[in-house]
Design a protein around this motif. Structure first.
Motif, PDB file in Angstrom:
ATOM      1  N   ALA A  37      -2.118   1.831   5.090  1.00  0.00           N
ATOM      2  CA  ALA A  37      -0.894   1.297   5.689  1.00  0.00           C
ATOM      3  C   ALA A  37      -0.893   1.541   7.204  1.00  0.00           C
ATOM      4  O   ALA A  37      -0.499   0.664   7.984  1.00  0.00           O
ATOM      5  CB  ALA A  37       0.328   1.946   5.046  1.00  0.00           C
ATOM      6  N   ALA A  38      -1.337   2.716   7.630  1.00  0.00           N
ATOM      7  CA  ALA A  38      -1.389   3.029   9.058  1.00  0.00           C
ATOM      8  C   ALA A  38      -2.367   2.104   9.780  1.00  0.00           C
ATOM      9  O   ALA A  38      -2.114   1.667  10.909  1.00  0.00           O
ATOM     10  CB  ALA A  38      -1.783   4.494   9.260  1.00  0.00           C
ATOM     11  N   GLU A  39      -3.485   1.791   9.125  1.00  0.00           N
ATOM     12  CA  GLU A  39      -4.450   0.858   9.718  1.00  0.00           C
ATOM     13  C   GLU A  39      -3.839  -0.542   9.860  1.00  0.00           C
ATOM     14  O   GLU A  39      -4.059  -1.234  10.866  1.00  0.00           O
ATOM     15  CB  GLU A  39      -5.702   0.794   8.842  1.00  0.00           C
TER      16      GLU A  39
ATOM     17  N   LEU B  47       9.796   2.557   8.162  1.00  0.00           N
ATOM     18  CA  LEU B  47       8.547   3.310   8.011  1.00  0.00           C
ATOM     19  C   LEU B  47       8.642   4.731   8.568  1.00  0.00           C
ATOM     20  O   LEU B  47       7.871   5.600   8.174  1.00  0.00           O
ATOM     21  CB  LEU B  47       7.406   2.561   8.709  1.00  0.00           C
ATOM     22  N   GLN B  48       9.583   4.953   9.449  1.00  0.00           N
ATOM     23  CA  GLN B  48       9.739   6.303  10.002  1.00  0.00           C
ATOM     24  C   GLN B  48      10.363   7.267   8.994  1.00  0.00           C
ATOM     25  O   GLN B  48      10.493   8.466   9.287  1.00  0.00           O
ATOM     26  CB  GLN B  48      10.574   6.236  11.278  1.00  0.00           C
TER      27      GLN B  48
ATOM     28  N   ASP C 182       4.809  10.351   4.996  1.00  0.00           N
ATOM     29  CA  ASP C 182       3.440  10.532   5.471  1.00  0.00           C
ATOM     30  C   ASP C 182       3.485  10.556   6.999  1.00  0.00           C
ATOM     31  O   ASP C 182       3.956   9.597   7.629  1.00  0.00           O
ATOM     32  CB  ASP C 182       2.530   9.402   5.002  1.00  0.00           C
ATOM     33  N   LYS C 183       2.982  11.623   7.580  1.00  0.00           N
ATOM     34  CA  LYS C 183       3.120  11.828   9.022  1.00  0.00           C
ATOM     35  C   LYS C 183       2.399  10.762   9.829  1.00  0.00           C
ATOM     36  O   LYS C 183       2.909  10.293  10.856  1.00  0.00           O
ATOM     37  CB  LYS C 183       2.598  13.213   9.396  1.00  0.00           C
ATOM     38  N   ARG C 184       1.201  10.342   9.386  1.00  0.00           N
ATOM     39  CA  ARG C 184       0.451   9.357  10.157  1.00  0.00           C
ATOM     40  C   ARG C 184       1.212   8.039  10.239  1.00  0.00           C
ATOM     41  O   ARG C 184       1.289   7.425  11.311  1.00  0.00           O
ATOM     42  CB  ARG C 184      -0.923   9.136   9.526  1.00  0.00           C
TER      43      ARG C 184
ATOM     44  N   HIS D 267       0.816  -1.221   0.000  1.00  0.00           N
ATOM     45  CA  HIS D 267       0.000   0.000   0.000  1.00  0.00           C
ATOM     46  C   HIS D 267       0.850   1.273   0.000  1.00  0.00           C
ATOM     47  O   HIS D 267       0.336   2.351  -0.299  1.00  0.00           O
ATOM     48  CB  HIS D 267      -0.946  -0.005   1.196  1.00  0.00           C
ATOM     49  N   LEU D 268       2.140   1.148   0.310  1.00  0.00           N
ATOM     50  CA  LEU D 268       3.015   2.312   0.307  1.00  0.00           C
ATOM     51  C   LEU D 268       3.860   2.418  -0.950  1.00  0.00           C
ATOM     52  O   LEU D 268       4.360   3.497  -1.271  1.00  0.00           O
ATOM     53  CB  LEU D 268       3.937   2.288   1.534  1.00  0.00           C
ATOM     54  N   ALA D 269       4.031   1.300  -1.647  1.00  0.00           N
ATOM     55  CA  ALA D 269       4.953   1.323  -2.778  1.00  0.00           C
ATOM     56  C   ALA D 269       4.464   0.559  -4.002  1.00  0.00           C
ATOM     57  O   ALA D 269       4.525   1.072  -5.113  1.00  0.00           O
ATOM     58  CB  ALA D 269       6.317   0.761  -2.335  1.00  0.00           C
ATOM     59  N   LEU D 270       3.974  -0.648  -3.829  1.00  0.00           N
ATOM     60  CA  LEU D 270       3.706  -1.508  -4.979  1.00  0.00           C
ATOM     61  C   LEU D 270       2.347  -1.273  -5.617  1.00  0.00           C
ATOM     62  O   LEU D 270       2.161  -1.540  -6.802  1.00  0.00           O
ATOM     63  CB  LEU D 270       3.829  -2.982  -4.574  1.00  0.00           C
TER      64      LEU D 270
END
Length: 234
Positions: free
Chosen positions: A189-191, A214-215, A219-221, A178-181
């Motif tokens: 991704a946060a969920e 991930l840090q 994306d701040k969340r 969900h962040l890249a692919l």
């Protein structure tokens, strides 16, 4: 440049060998292809498959390129996916093929995520066949400062060297997707990180490396959630 040198000329091989330590992944990948000309150490099929990866330098907006040597009806060529070509190179690689390891390690730093993933999977495939250098390369890449390279390498290691719960490995993979692919979906991704927190083993090293990566996500969340989990020992 390699073509104008005499094959197996020691000075030329040493010159290109130095480029294998370059900071820029493009130089390292190009050096592998030059060394395949100057000092071939693999089967011709494996070398040809690696040379096809040169197209990864010239990708279009869709992550591929037009290959005039291919066949696609009356077009006189074919469109090739960069990720598919990298996977073909990994399939052709021989056991303990150092050049393949060097090429795939370089391509894990490519700016296209699907090529990063295919390259990390290639290292995993060779490692599974018994290549210690490929496994060592993945273990080194999980400490990369580039978060996408780190995540691709962790997901590849999750396949060849699973260390924790299957559910945790699956959630890491989904988060990476969900962040890249897939499309950029940081909220999803946060969920998933909330689900990962419930199943992760406290103090799990690989999960901690994943959270460190991930840090660095823009994306701040996601960054906040990952930092909170890491601070709490997961």
């Amino acid at each position: 440049k390699a073509l104008v040198h005499e094959r197996r000329d020691p000075s030329s091989v040493a010159e290109f060998g130095l480029l294998l330590k370059a900071d820029d992944w493009r130089l390292r990948a190009a050096a592998v292809m030059a060394l395949d000309i100057l000092d071939p150490q693999s089967a011709e099929e494996a070398i040809a498959a690696r040379r096809a990866c040169a197209g990864c330098f010239y990708l279009d907006a869709h992550g591929g390129w037009h290959d005039p040597s291919g066949t696609a009806g009356d077009t006189g060529g074919a469109w090739r996916s960069g990720a598919d070509v990298v996977r073909a190179a990994s399939s052709a690689a021989q056991k303990n093929d150092q050049r393949a390891v060097q090429l795939f390690a370089a391509l894990t730093e490519h700016d296209r995520d699907h090529i990063r993933e295919a390259a990390a999977e290639g290292l995993g495939r060779i490692a599974t066949a018994g290549c210690q250098a490929a496994a060592d390369a993945l273990r080194k890449l999980v400490h990369s400062m580039e978060w996408r390279t780190k995540m691709a390498s962790i997901c590849a290691l999750d396949i060849i060297e699973p260390q924790d719960d299957k559910a945790a490995r699956r959630l890491r993979r989904l988060c990476y997707q969900h962040l890249a692919l897939r499309s950029w979906e940081p909220n999803r991704a946060a969920e998933l990180l909330e689900d990962l927190e419930r199943v992760a083993v406290p103090g799990d090293r690989r999960c901690m490396l994943f959270l460190i990566g991930l840090q660095r996500v823009p994306d701040k969340r996601v960054r906040t959630a990952a930092a909170g989990m890491a601070g709490g020992g997961v």
